[in-house]
Design a protein around this motif. Sequence first.
Motif, PDB file in Angstrom:
ATOM      1  N   GLU A 145      97.421 -51.093 -74.569  1.00  0.00           N
ATOM      2  CA  GLU A 145      97.498 -51.308 -73.225  1.00  0.00           C
ATOM      3  C   GLU A 145      98.524 -50.548 -72.771  1.00  0.00           C
ATOM      4  O   GLU A 145      98.448 -50.370 -71.317  1.00  0.00           O
ATOM      5  CB  GLU A 145      97.613 -52.774 -73.008  1.00  0.00           C
TER       6      GLU A 145
ATOM      7  N   LYS B 214      98.026 -38.326 -57.700  1.00  0.00           N
ATOM      8  CA  LYS B 214      96.923 -38.340 -56.692  1.00  0.00           C
ATOM      9  C   LYS B 214      97.838 -38.581 -55.443  1.00  0.00           C
ATOM     10  O   LYS B 214      97.365 -38.119 -54.384  1.00  0.00           O
ATOM     11  CB  LYS B 214      96.172 -39.767 -56.920  1.00  0.00           C
TER      12      LYS B 214
ATOM     13  N   ILE C 144      98.732 -40.774 -63.400  1.00  0.00           N
ATOM     14  CA  ILE C 144      97.366 -40.398 -62.739  1.00  0.00           C
ATOM     15  C   ILE C 144      97.639 -40.802 -60.944  1.00  0.00           C
ATOM     16  O   ILE C 144      97.469 -40.055 -60.109  1.00  0.00           O
ATOM     17  CB  ILE C 144      96.155 -41.152 -62.989  1.00  0.00           C
ATOM     18  N   ARG C 145      98.093 -41.989 -60.799  1.00  0.00           N
ATOM     19  CA  ARG C 145      98.362 -42.420 -59.594  1.00  0.00           C
ATOM     20  C   ARG C 145      99.499 -41.626 -58.768  1.00  0.00           C
ATOM     21  O   ARG C 145      99.514 -41.204 -57.524  1.00  0.00           O
ATOM     22  CB  ARG C 145      98.769 -43.862 -59.274  1.00  0.00           C
ATOM     23  N   GLU C 146     100.466 -41.327 -59.500  1.00  0.00           N
ATOM     24  CA  GLU C 146     101.518 -40.310 -59.051  1.00  0.00           C
ATOM     25  C   GLU C 146     100.963 -39.101 -58.663  1.00  0.00           C
ATOM     26  O   GLU C 146     101.315 -38.508 -57.772  1.00  0.00           O
ATOM     27  CB  GLU C 146     102.721 -40.284 -60.011  1.00  0.00           C
TER      28      GLU C 146
ATOM     29  N   ARG D  63      90.094 -45.861 -75.810  1.00  0.00           N
ATOM     30  CA  ARG D  63      90.896 -45.760 -74.591  1.00  0.00           C
ATOM     31  C   ARG D  63      89.507 -45.831 -73.425  1.00  0.00           C
ATOM     32  O   ARG D  63      90.060 -46.067 -72.242  1.00  0.00           O
ATOM     33  CB  ARG D  63      91.411 -44.470 -74.383  1.00  0.00           C
TER      34      ARG D  63
ATOM     35  N   MET E  83      97.606 -47.021 -71.819  1.00  0.00           N
ATOM     36  CA  MET E  83      96.800 -47.134 -70.660  1.00  0.00           C
ATOM     37  C   MET E  83      97.441 -47.471 -69.299  1.00  0.00           C
ATOM     38  O   MET E  83      97.242 -46.615 -68.573  1.00  0.00           O
ATOM     39  CB  MET E  83      95.907 -47.891 -71.054  1.00  0.00           C
ATOM     40  N   VAL E  84      98.582 -48.354 -69.569  1.00  0.00           N
ATOM     41  CA  VAL E  84      99.178 -48.442 -68.103  1.00  0.00           C
ATOM     42  C   VAL E  84     100.132 -47.214 -67.666  1.00  0.00           C
ATOM     43  O   VAL E  84     100.177 -46.848 -66.668  1.00  0.00           O
ATOM     44  CB  VAL E  84      99.981 -49.893 -68.265  1.00  0.00           C
ATOM     45  N   ASN E  85     100.693 -46.497 -68.636  1.00  0.00           N
ATOM     46  CA  ASN E  85     101.422 -45.457 -68.452  1.00  0.00           C
ATOM     47  C   ASN E  85     100.700 -44.287 -67.871  1.00  0.00           C
ATOM     48  O   ASN E  85     101.091 -43.703 -67.134  1.00  0.00           O
ATOM     49  CB  ASN E  85     102.317 -45.080 -69.745  1.00  0.00           C
ATOM     50  N   ALA E  86      99.583 -44.077 -68.594  1.00  0.00           N
ATOM     51  CA  ALA E  86      98.531 -43.089 -68.023  1.00  0.00           C
ATOM     52  C   ALA E  86      98.073 -43.260 -66.626  1.00  0.00           C
ATOM     53  O   ALA E  86      98.086 -42.450 -65.831  1.00  0.00           O
ATOM     54  CB  ALA E  86      97.389 -43.074 -69.126  1.00  0.00           C
ATOM     55  N   VAL E  87      97.732 -44.734 -66.353  1.00  0.00           N
ATOM     56  CA  VAL E  87      97.351 -45.017 -65.050  1.00  0.00           C
ATOM     57  C   VAL E  87      98.470 -44.556 -63.926  1.00  0.00           C
ATOM     58  O   VAL E  87      98.275 -43.971 -62.543  1.00  0.00           O
ATOM     59  CB  VAL E  87      96.907 -46.368 -64.854  1.00  0.00           C
ATOM     60  N   LYS E  88      99.700 -44.831 -64.388  1.00  0.00           N
ATOM     61  CA  LYS E  88     100.687 -44.584 -63.437  1.00  0.00           C
ATOM     62  C   LYS E  88     100.839 -43.124 -63.166  1.00  0.00           C
ATOM     63  O   LYS E  88     101.059 -42.745 -62.212  1.00  0.00           O
ATOM     64  CB  LYS E  88     102.166 -45.133 -64.052  1.00  0.00           C
TER      65      LYS E  88
END
Length: 216
Positions: free
Chosen positions: A116, A130, A126-128, A99, A119-124
């Motif tokens: 991939e 934030k 995290i952004r929510e 990762r 990782m995309v779901n994890a970034v989503k």
Amino acid sequence: KIENQTNRQVTYSKRRNGLFKKATELAVLCDATVSIIMISSSNKLHEQHSPGITPKQVYDKYQRDREVDLWAKQYQNMQKQLQDLNEINRGLQKDIRRRMGDCLEDLAIDELRCLEDEMVNAVKVIRERKTKKIDNNIDTSKKKVRNSQEIHRSLLQEFDIPKEESQYGLVDNGEYNHVLGYNDDNRILALRLQPCQPNLHAGAGSGSCVTTYTLL
């Protein structure tokens, strides 16, 4: 087997005490080494050993005389569990490195796509999270602004100053209790809220009073 639980427990206690008494007599009268361990139906442990003898000493002597190892199988099971846990730990560490962009050479196309997507779901997520934090900070700042405006209006009403003609503005010192402004002589005035003292202000009740200081 005694079916009644109460009677079974009473019988167990009596027989246990009698057995322990006999074991003590054997140890004292016959100079024998006695070690007894009992576990009741309620899973309570009771034990009786000869004076000056520990259970480990009795077990060690039994293993030497019988040439058996009571702990070999248990030790093997513990070793197997340790190996399994180490394998799981190595797998988790490898997943963490992947990762972070390492150890990707041995992954197939499908595995790379799956990684991939994760990782995309994890970034989503995290952004929510934030965005929610930022919105909460904005709401808190708006509440502080509304609070300062309310204090400003209350001060204007206390001095009977029309809102459209007021030349006073708030100075944020963290507590919203200071005001700076200009009077008709273009001198800067500092106003500070402080608790009223009835003995110094005739007829004044509890609350806040305004003290005016001339700065310039």
